[in-house]
Scaffold this active site. Structure first.
Site, mmCIF file in Angstrom:
data_model
loop_
_atom_site.group_PDB
_atom_site.id
_atom_site.type_symbol
_atom_site.label_atom_id
_atom_site.label_comp_id
_atom_site.label_asym_id
_atom_site.label_seq_id
_atom_site.Cartn_x
_atom_site.Cartn_y
_atom_site.Cartn_z
ATOM 1 N N GLU A 77 -8.157 5.402 -3.559
ATOM 2 C CA GLU A 77 -7.027 6.185 -4.105
ATOM 3 C C GLU A 77 -6.245 5.417 -5.152
ATOM 4 O OE1 GLU A 77 -7.782 5.990 -0.881
ATOM 5 O OE2 GLU A 77 -8.285 8.052 -0.346
ATOM 6 N N HIS B 55 -3.324 13.517 8.579
ATOM 7 C CA HIS B 55 -3.934 14.510 7.684
ATOM 8 C C HIS B 55 -3.118 15.804 7.655
ATOM 9 C CE1 HIS B 55 -7.364 11.813 8.200
ATOM 10 N NE2 HIS B 55 -7.987 12.425 7.202
#
Lengths: 339, 334
Positions: B68, B137
């Site tokens: 990321e 998540h």
């Protein structure tokens, strides 16, 4: 000064160019350090003194179309990439005429027009940005139908190679064969911590194998050695052969911050003197004179001209306007018709 | 434009509106490319980019490593050197992996460089609970982004808005986070076929009313609307406002509404403490104190990680009933 790397022997022009860039960095930094200690340059300066051969040896191969990312110790990279002293001192003084209009200072000094994508206060933040620039270079070469690509060069230290961002960038550059040359300035210390105490390897070039790219080591105190190693890597990158990790073994002659430092004891005088004996500028001047490329007087003339430029530039910076606090919010965003 | 204004000739679900937004952004600018984890051949874990790899090829729709920080760094470097990056951070929870590149690089580069850099970067990411994906998540972390000068943040909650937000972001010369809602993926809505944009920083009045203003964003806009139906049955006329853009925030539309209704309830899925609702409530208190009949109230998630067990998750996420109950309390109807 691109495309010099075909010949392994540097031309006289290259030898003089390396010298000029190193001398500019050394004097710029020495005067900047004094100005910081006199309180004229606010904040903190991380000086590049001792490491001049690295920036100079790399930058001789680059044009304004090639990008670099730099570190908190970034003045040397901008000087070597053609930075004007006037605009650099003005930035260090927080003036409107500085490269960043006084919004960045030492740790963010930049010149995007010349491909200098900023000094950076965050260790290892530069390599991922350089990978993005290299992606642009490859993308634009493709849509413009060019075989040769512009090259992006992130500079970083030994300490930065312990950050995840470095690892992510190196892996992405390798898997996409991007035109990147990772230049590690291994000065033996991550800030005040000795390399042997922060990583279990002594040669950072060893890490290149883990990314599937070549890793080379050169003497970072010898501008010609850097010029040669970087030249080969930059040529590979330009031709689409992918990234290289070039490790330059070097040393910081002054402390982590400023000229006289902040009084921490983490290295010995003997060690410092041993490295100072290999001063990259003195070594290179000896070579220039031995090879008959320059006389002692010509060498001295380079120093004198640089000092004259510095004196004028400091005066310019001191007399430059300060930013207007009314403009504080300018440039947080790029203006658009809608906003 | 609002959803109500859009021509009703075609419906798309939220996920396909995302795909169409990205497709049109790539079509209209050859300098635009998309990169992210599993977004190439696979078309993303959410299926939201299916077909783009086949249409635009691997040079413009790139599978990245699971990196990321590298992805945002790629966007910063490519954006600053002439391209128009559209990058995907699969789950919003993963921005923790790239906060330096977001906060210290992407958001600040232009300012630090004295206006000499332009960062036309779009970041697409999926937020929110409701799918039993547990604490890493399911988060709504938009307040982290809104607190950072240099970023713009939009949180589209309809198929129309998500397509418009993506095209708006792609054409914008500043970094824009399009925070999408995974709980809305199957939601259908009217979506014009041609490209269109949303006015940046403009809220939507989703429903007009007289007695209470509910300000809600993301998936909560739908719960707020349901709550408004429940309250309507009790004779309370509710105005529902979707700020849509959380940065910049359309304070004016909110204040105008509260000045009319004299009561305000702010709703979001993120945790209550330090959420964007705190900023909205503070602005209402500062700017329309004299109009308020009661203190500004908030309905949001409790100060806890998002729990896994479905029964706990349902209890954690605000819903229409809780919103209606809190509304009645401040209106003195409870």
């Amino acid at each position: 000064m691109a495309n010099t790397s075909q010949a392994m022997e540097p031309s006289e022009e290259v030898l003089k160019d390396l010298h000029f860039r190193m001398v500019r960095i050394r004097h710029f930094e020495e005067e900047a350090g004094k100005l910081m200690e006199q309180g004229k340059s606010p904040g903190a300066l991380h000086l590049y003194i001792g490491e001049e051969a690295v920036a100079s040896g790399v930058m001789v191969h680059l044009s304004d179309n090639d990008q670099i990312t730099s570190t908190h110790r970034g003045h040397g990279h901008l000087v070597a990439k053609g930075g004007e002293f006037k605009r650099m001192y003005a930035e260090l003084f927080g003036r409107e005429t500085g490269y960043n209009k006084g919004r960045g200072g030492s740790m963010h000094i930049s010149n995007v027009d010349a491909g200098m994508l900023g000094a950076n206060g965050i260790v290892a933040a530069g390599p991922p940005i350089a990978v993005g620039a290299a992606f642009s270079n490859k993308y634009l070469a493709r849509i413009e139908g060019r075989d040769q690509m512009n090259v992006a060069v992130p500079f970083f230290g030994d300490g930065a190679t312990n950050e995840g961002a470095f690892h992510e960038a190196a892996n992405m550059a390798a898997v996409w064969k991007l035109p990147v040359v990772f230049v590690c300035e291994n000065n033996g210390f991550g800030e005040f911590t000795r390399q042997e105490d922060h990583q279990a390897i002594s040669d950072i070039a060893d890490r290149a194998a883990g990314y599937g790219m070549p890793g080379v080591i050169c003497d970072g105190m010898d501008a010609v050695a850097v010029w040669e190693a970087a030249g080969e890597a930059i040529e590979r990158a330009r031709n689409g052969e992918g990234p290289t990790l070039v490790e330059c073994k070097t040393y910081r002659f002054v402390d982590h911050v400023g000229l006289s430092g902040i009084g921490l004891h983490y290295r010995t005088d003997e060690e410092l003197e041993a490295w100072r004996a290999r001063d990259p500028i003195e070594q290179h001047e000896k070579r220039l004179i031995e090879l008959g490329v320059m006389t002692q007087d010509e060498v001295q003339a380079v120093h004198d001209a640089v000092m004259e430029d510095i004196a004028e530039s400091i005066e310019f910076a001191e007399n430059s306007p300060l930013p207007d606090p009314a403009d504080l919010l300018n440039d947080v965003y790029t203006p658009t018709a809608a906003s | 434009m609002t959803t109500a204004d859009a021509p009703a000739e075609r419906q798309l679900v939220y996920t396909l509106a995302i795909t169409e937004g990205v497709r049109q952004a790539l079509q209209e600018d050859p300098l635009a490319f998309m990169a992210g984890e599993d977004i190439g051949e696979a078309g993303s874990v959410f299926g939201i980019y299916r077909g783009l790899y086949d249409e635009f090829g691997p040079d413009r729709v790139l599978d990245t490593p699971i990196s990321e920080s590298g992805i945002i760094g790629l966007a910063v470097g490519a954006g600053a050197t002439g391209l128009k990056p559209i990058v995907d951070i699969m789950f919003m929870d993963f921005i923790g992996e790239c906060m330096d590149e977001i906060v210290n690089q992407l958001a600040k580069m232009r300012y630090m460089f004295g206006g000499k850099a332009t960062l036309p970067v779009t970041v697409l990411t999926m937020s929110g609970a409701g799918l039993n994906l547990a604490a890493q998540h399911s988060q709504s972390l938009e307040a982290w982004l809104c607190h950072t000068p240099g970023l713009k943040v939009v949180m589209p909650a309809t198929a129309y808005d998500v397509k418009g937000a993506i095209i708006t972001a792609a054409r914008e010369p500043n970094p824009v986070f399009v925070v999408m809602c995974k709980g809305l993926m199957a939601l259908p809505g009217d979506v014009p076929e041609e490209p269109y944009t949303l006015p940046i920083g403009k809220a939507k009045v989703v429903r007009e009313g007289e007695g209470l203003t509910i300000v809600a964003h993301g998936r909560m806009i739908h719960e707020a609307t349901k709550a408004a139906d429940l309250l309507e049955a009790d004779g309370v006329s509710v105005e529902v406002i979707d700020p849509l853009w959380l940065q910049p925030l359309d304070t004016e539309t909110i204040i105008n509404s509260v000045s009319k209704t004299h009561n305000a309830l702010v709703v979001h899925e993120a945790v209550r403490f330090g959420g964007i609702g705190a900023e909205i409530a503070a602005q209402i208190a500062e700017l329309s104190f004299d109009y308020l009949d009661a203190p500004v109230a908030r309905v949001a998630a409790p100060f806890s990680p998002v729990p896994f067990s479905p029964v706990l998750e349902q209890s954690y996420v605000p819903n229409a009933e809780r919103i209606a109950t809190e509304a009645k309390r401040i209106l003195g109807l409870g």
